[in-house]
Design a protein around this motif. Structure first.
Motif, short mmCIF file in Angstrom:
data_model
loop_
_atom_site.label_atom_id
_atom_site.label_comp_id
_atom_site.label_asym_id
_atom_site.label_seq_id
_atom_site.Cartn_x
_atom_site.Cartn_y
_atom_site.Cartn_z
N LEU A 1 20.98 74.62 39.84
CA LEU A 1 20.16 75.08 38.71
C LEU A 1 20.11 74.03 37.61
O LEU A 1 19.03 73.70 37.09
CB LEU A 1 20.74 76.39 38.16
CG LEU A 1 20.15 76.87 36.82
CD1 LEU A 1 18.74 77.42 37.04
CD2 LEU A 1 21.04 77.95 36.19
N LEU A 2 21.27 73.48 37.24
CA LEU A 2 21.32 72.49 36.16
C LEU A 2 20.49 71.26 36.49
O LEU A 2 19.71 70.77 35.66
CB LEU A 2 22.78 72.09 35.90
CG LEU A 2 23.66 73.12 35.19
CD1 LEU A 2 25.12 72.67 35.21
CD2 LEU A 2 23.21 73.34 33.76
N GLU A 3 20.67 70.71 37.69
CA GLU A 3 19.95 69.48 38.05
C GLU A 3 18.44 69.71 38.08
O GLU A 3 17.67 68.83 37.72
CB GLU A 3 20.47 68.95 39.38
CG GLU A 3 21.90 68.42 39.26
CD GLU A 3 22.37 67.65 40.48
OE1 GLU A 3 21.90 67.95 41.60
OE2 GLU A 3 23.23 66.76 40.30
N LYS A 4 18.04 70.91 38.50
CA LYS A 4 16.60 71.20 38.55
C LYS A 4 16.02 71.36 37.15
O LYS A 4 14.98 70.78 36.83
CB LYS A 4 16.36 72.47 39.36
CG LYS A 4 14.88 72.83 39.47
CD LYS A 4 14.68 74.07 40.33
CE LYS A 4 13.19 74.41 40.40
NZ LYS A 4 12.97 75.66 41.20
N GLN A 5 16.68 72.14 36.30
CA GLN A 5 16.11 72.46 34.98
C GLN A 5 16.33 71.36 33.95
O GLN A 5 15.51 71.19 33.05
CB GLN A 5 16.68 73.77 34.46
CG GLN A 5 16.34 74.98 35.31
CD GLN A 5 14.85 75.14 35.57
OE1 GLN A 5 14.45 75.47 36.67
NE2 GLN A 5 14.03 74.92 34.57
N LEU A 6 17.43 70.61 34.09
CA LEU A 6 17.65 69.50 33.15
C LEU A 6 16.90 68.25 33.59
O LEU A 6 16.53 67.41 32.76
CB LEU A 6 19.15 69.20 33.03
CG LEU A 6 20.04 70.36 32.57
CD1 LEU A 6 21.49 69.90 32.48
CD2 LEU A 6 19.58 70.93 31.24
N GLY A 7 16.74 68.09 34.90
CA GLY A 7 16.00 66.94 35.42
C GLY A 7 16.82 65.66 35.47
O GLY A 7 16.27 64.57 35.58
N VAL A 8 18.17 65.80 35.43
CA VAL A 8 19.07 64.64 35.47
C VAL A 8 20.26 64.97 36.37
O VAL A 8 20.54 66.14 36.64
CB VAL A 8 19.57 64.25 34.06
CG1 VAL A 8 18.42 63.79 33.18
CG2 VAL A 8 20.32 65.41 33.41
N PRO A 9 21.02 63.95 36.83
CA PRO A 9 22.22 64.22 37.62
C PRO A 9 23.26 64.99 36.81
O PRO A 9 23.34 64.85 35.59
CB PRO A 9 22.74 62.81 37.96
CG PRO A 9 21.60 61.90 37.74
CD PRO A 9 20.76 62.52 36.68
N VAL A 10 24.04 65.81 37.51
CA VAL A 10 25.11 66.57 36.87
C VAL A 10 26.45 66.04 37.35
O VAL A 10 26.70 65.96 38.56
CB VAL A 10 24.99 68.08 37.18
CG1 VAL A 10 26.22 68.83 36.68
CG2 VAL A 10 23.73 68.65 36.52
N VAL A 11 27.29 65.63 36.40
CA VAL A 11 28.60 65.05 36.70
C VAL A 11 29.68 66.07 36.33
O VAL A 11 29.63 66.67 35.26
CB VAL A 11 28.79 63.75 35.89
CG1 VAL A 11 30.24 63.27 35.97
CG2 VAL A 11 27.84 62.68 36.40
N ASN A 12 30.65 66.23 37.22
CA ASN A 12 31.72 67.19 37.00
C ASN A 12 32.98 66.46 36.55
O ASN A 12 33.54 65.65 37.29
CB ASN A 12 31.99 67.95 38.31
CG ASN A 12 32.75 69.25 38.09
OD1 ASN A 12 33.19 69.54 36.98
ND2 ASN A 12 32.91 70.02 39.15
#
Length: 436
Positions: A237-248
């Motif tokens: 969801l985050l990567e789709k709606q933010l449009g950027v990679p998500v780092v944990n």
């Protein structure tokens, strides 16, 4: 102007020397890395055995190898900080912080200035993987902010020096999320950093409005989440709606960053400033891939010993791990997050939460929720949604959870405008008020 570096320099944190040491460590080849780690472990243990009365009192006479050293828990540190400092260190010349207290009473701890500098140097290195420079990159920050006037002003100054714009996560109403979006339209943010649950809630708002954040904030490069569990569907969801990679990012205040998603998508563990072990309940090392207690040793902190320190989490290393590049395969939550049931059965709180999450999201427009075990047979589920759950859906959820847990349990549902968070703004998804 490099305000961030200047602020570290003015506080007498030797950041240049720390960065140089990290470069030196990076150059050590894999074949020599186990020997390097063994030397650093021996160095920090011998230092504290010689100069730290607190650590001396914890180590049994005759302990001659690493495995015989004690595993220290937070309860071991529940004495005044000055009684835990090494000789020649005082509270005036060290960096002092405290734990969040999410797993019990918070503890104050110290780091000598070089140790704190090398923690920052490692942090800078990891963020640099994604083109983030603390001196120039503007951060959209999702953390709490102190209400105390003096602490509030201090935090504002730190945010200014570190180029951070702090969003209030005490108010995550529809109106507040809309105002948040307007800020993104006006400021050239390079990255998002903060608590998972708050950023996920914002992403759900964006989804409802059919908005990709990068289209309104084209400077955005990456989102770095921390402090709370990141589930795979939330990451999607985050990567789709933010449009950027998500780092944990996974870490704790005592040790700093423990694991950080590298550009290959691996959760790479810090082997430069820390030595991380996965042990069973008897304190024995587990094979790669097997889940156990996470034990951390700070290799540079001479002011205060964190040697074989149990941080309270369970996890497992990937089978691909090496001494130089350990990979965290999974993180399964805190050791004290268990649901204790009438039959005596224990259910892992995070597993319980994941199942509840799946059922609730399939059963209605649930934005976020929190499970609280109030009695041995009673669970309160606080949730935020546009529409209240119907009685039929509540019954279905309760029946499904009983199949997973056991029969005879009571589930009480409370719809709320927003969920209660800690003073820091963190949302703990599962809480048990029942003592073991």
């Amino acid at each position: 102007m490099r305000l961030f570096d200047i602020s570290l320099f003015l506080k007498r944190f030797p950041i240049k020397r720390a960065k140089d040491e990290l470069l030196h460590i990076s150059a050590i080849n894999e074949a020599d890395y186990e020997a390097f780690l063994n030397a650093k472990k021996a160095e920090i243990v011998n230092y504290h055995l010689k100069y730290n009365n607190f650590y001396q009192s914890k180590v049994s006479e005759g302990s001659t190898n690493w495995e015989s050293l004690p595993i220290l828990k937070k309860t071991d540190y529940q004495i005044p900080l000055k009684e835990r400092l090494s000789i020649d260190f005082s509270e005036k010349d060290v960096y002092i912080n405290k734990t969040s207290g999410s797993s019990g009473n918070p503890i104050r701890f110290a780091k000598d200035k070089y140790s704190h500098a090398i923690t920052w140097a490692y942090h800078i290195e990891r963020f640099g993987w994604y083109g983030i420079d603390f001196n120039s990159s503007l951060q959209a920050r999702y953390y709490g902010i102190p209400l105390d006037t003096i602490e509030n002003k201090t935090v504002q100054l730190k945010d200014f020096l570190a180029k951070r714009y702090r969003f209030s996560i005490n108010d995550l109403s529809e109106k507040a999320l809309g105002e948040m979006l307007e800020v993104y339209k006006q400021k050239p943010f390079d990255y998002i950093n903060g608590y998972t649950s708050s950023i996920v809630l914002f992403a759900k708002y964006l989804k409802e409005k059919s908005i990709i954040l990068k289209t309104v904030c084209p400077t955005l490069k990456v989102c770095i989440i921390t402090s709370e569990m990141l589930f795979e569907d939330d990451k999607v969801l985050l990567e789709k709606q933010l449009g950027v990679p998500v780092v944990n990012e996974y870490g704790c205040s005592e040790a700093g960053v423990i694991a950080f998603s590298n550009p290959d998508g691996e959760w790479e563990v810090d082997s430069k400033t820390l030595f991380v072990e996965i042990l069973d309940e008897d304190g024995k090392p587990l094979p790669l891939g097997e889940e156990g207690r996470i034990i951390v040793t700070s290799l540079h902190n001479k002011a205060h010993p964190f040697i074989r320190y149990e941080i309270g989490d369970y996890g497992a290393f990937s089978e691909k791990s090496t001494f130089k590049k350990p990979i965290l395969k999974k993180l399964t939550g805190r050791t004290n997050d268990f649901a204790i049931l009438p039959s005596g059965k224990k259910a892992a709180g995070m597993t319980f939460y994941v199942i509840t999450k799946k059922i609730m999201e399939e059963s209605g427009n649930i934005k976020e929720f929190k499970v609280v075990q109030t009695k041995i047979d009673t669970f309160k589920i606080n949730y935020v949604s546009e529409e209240p759950l119907t009685q039929e859906k509540k019954s279905f959820i309760a029946k499904t959870l009983e199949q997973f847990l056991e029969s005879g349990l009571t589930f009480i549902f409370h719809r709320k405008e927003q969920l209660d968070r800690s003073e820091s703004g963190k949302l703990k998804q599962f809480v048990s008020l029942v003592k073991s």
